[in-house]
Design a protein around this motif. Structure first.
Motif, short mmCIF file in Angstrom:
data_model
loop_
_atom_site.label_atom_id
_atom_site.label_comp_id
_atom_site.label_asym_id
_atom_site.label_seq_id
_atom_site.Cartn_x
_atom_site.Cartn_y
_atom_site.Cartn_z
N PHE A 102 -0.84 13.48 17.21
CA PHE A 102 -1.67 13.41 16.01
C PHE A 102 -1.63 12.02 15.39
N GLN A 103 -0.46 11.42 15.32
CA GLN A 103 -0.36 10.08 14.76
C GLN A 103 -1.15 9.08 15.58
N TRP A 104 -1.07 9.19 16.90
CA TRP A 104 -1.84 8.27 17.75
C TRP A 104 -3.33 8.54 17.64
N THR A 105 -3.71 9.77 17.40
CA THR A 105 -5.13 10.07 17.21
C THR A 105 -5.67 9.37 15.97
N ILE A 106 -4.89 9.35 14.90
CA ILE A 106 -5.30 8.63 13.69
C ILE A 106 -5.46 7.14 14.00
N PHE A 107 -4.52 6.58 14.76
CA PHE A 107 -4.61 5.16 15.13
C PHE A 107 -5.90 4.89 15.91
N ALA A 108 -6.21 5.77 16.88
CA ALA A 108 -7.39 5.58 17.72
C ALA A 108 -8.68 5.68 16.90
N ILE A 109 -8.75 6.64 15.99
CA ILE A 109 -9.95 6.78 15.16
C ILE A 109 -10.14 5.57 14.27
#
Length: 399
Positions: free
Chosen positions: A314-321
């Motif tokens: 989830f944290q990496w998803t925020i970074f990617a978005i």
């Protein structure tokens, strides 16, 4: 108030184009009202837990330091420091069983201290974000910055926090090996408070990232509207030269403001990522500890590892978005290539030459937090969990 953020071209009775500006700012809709209340609720919880030391001044419409909250936060920090020092020293008696929680406690305490020492900078960043959001609202001519996808990200951040608190079940079983029943209950309550304060600091960072994502999204909408106005203006070839130049000048001025605002948002994003980079480093270390220490020998063990993996993803998803939304070429490139007026094209070219075309990359001390690093960490974590599982099976079923 100057030029409005974007224009809408409509033909009059004489056949000439005219720029129609909205007369007033729209009201805040239910979705944005709920999202704002949700963000303020997160801030309120951090104040109660002694994580943040700032309050919002409704008259001045800015954040400011609170002497009472800073004193309260310092008392909480001193108590947690003394508690963790005592409990960590006692853990050395049974270090092999409880070392993951000793390391996790130290990591959370370090983040807590670092957040308290740098509280002044976060207030400055929050006030800059407020000013930037007001400029974006003025550019968009409406205060509804958040959309449903942004609210879902905030709700997922809350779910991520609650899901992480559920790992206290695993701490309960391990800590019982080092403490008696009565002391264990007291220890668990305080460890839960420490864990909650640590997770709240990470959640605050995620909320700020979601606000930045919403800001970039609104800037893209403004850019597309300006691009559509340029295309409509191209169709009005019957305009007199004077009227045509007035419209082009207005669009040129709006474009300059939009690009400069985009660059201001970019600079604030860079400062925020640098401010929280130590927090993210500690969050990654804390998230990887279970894979190196926990043996998935039962359902709770598997659940604990799955929770840790979901938190990291989830944290990496925020970074990617955030990285995807921050690309200025995502919306401006088409507008730039289809532009036909030489003076406007030269102005945009000069501005873009001075500004930043690249996208935001979340880095911690030179390490880029992208999907490649995520796959590497998940692969290493899965391998460690697999080795621990094989070791457990070998001990349970000796040859």
């Amino acid at each position: 108030m100057g030029h409005p953020p974007f224009t809408s071209l409509k033909g009059g009775k004489s056949g000439f184009g005219s720029i129609v500006w909205p007369s007033a700012m729209r009201e805040v809709n239910l979705l944005n009202r709920f999202t704002r209340q949700f963000l303020f609720l997160i801030v309120l919880v951090t104040q109660i837990c002694g994580v943040t030391t700032f309050v919002y001044n409704s008259k001045a419409q800015c954040f400011r330091h609170s002497g009472f909250l800073r004193f309260y936060s310092s008392l909480v920090l001193i108590f947690l420091t003394l508690f963790l020092m005592v409990t960590t020293s006692k853990m050395f008696d049974n270090l092999q069983a409880v070392w993951p929680y000793a390391v996790g406690s130290v990591v959370m305490l370090v983040v807590r201290i670092q957040g308290f020492l740098e509280s002044a900078e976060i207030v400055e960043l929050l006030n800059q974000m407020l000013r930037m959001m007001r400029q974006v609202n003025l550019m968009a001519r409406h205060p509804n910055l958040f959309r449903l996808k942004h609210l879902l990200l905030l709700l997922l951040a809350l779910q991520n926090l609650l899901r992480s608190l559920n790992t206290i079940v695993g701490i309960n079983k391990r800590s019982a090996e080092a403490y008696d029943t009565l002391l264990n209950s007291v220890v668990l309550l305080i460890v839960l408070a420490v864990l909650l304060s640590f997770l709240l600091q990470i959640t605050i960072n995620i909320c700020l990232f979601v606000v930045l994502i919403a800001t970039y999204s609104e800037l893209h909408h403004c850019t597309r509207r300006i691009s559509n106005d340029m295309d409509k203006l191209r169709l009005y070839s019957v305009l007199e030269s004077g009227q045509f130049m007035v419209l082009v000048k207005q669009l040129q001025g709006i474009t300059e403001k939009l690009i400069r605002l985009h660059h201001n948002v970019f600079r604030i994003t860079v400062r925020i990522t640098r401010h929280f980079r130590f927090h993210w480093l500690c969050a990654i270390i804390y998230g990887l500890i279970p894979f190196f220490s926990l043996t998935a020998k039962d359902q709770n063990g598997f659940y604990f590892l799955i929770i840790s993996a979901l938190n990291i993803i989830f944290q990496w998803t925020i970074f990617a978005i955030l990285s995807r939304e921050s690309r200025i070429t995502r919306s401006l490139c088409t507008f730039y290539l289809t532009n036909y007026h030489m003076e406007t094209a030269r102005t945009i070219d000069e501005l873009l030459h001075q500004e930043i075309w690249e996208r935001i990359t979340v880095t911690i001390y030179g390490i880029t937090l992208d999907t490649k690093l995520l796959f590497k960490l998940l692969s290493i974590s899965a391998f460690c969990a697999f080795v621990n599982r094989l070791e457990y099976l070998h001990i349970q079923c000796p040859q």
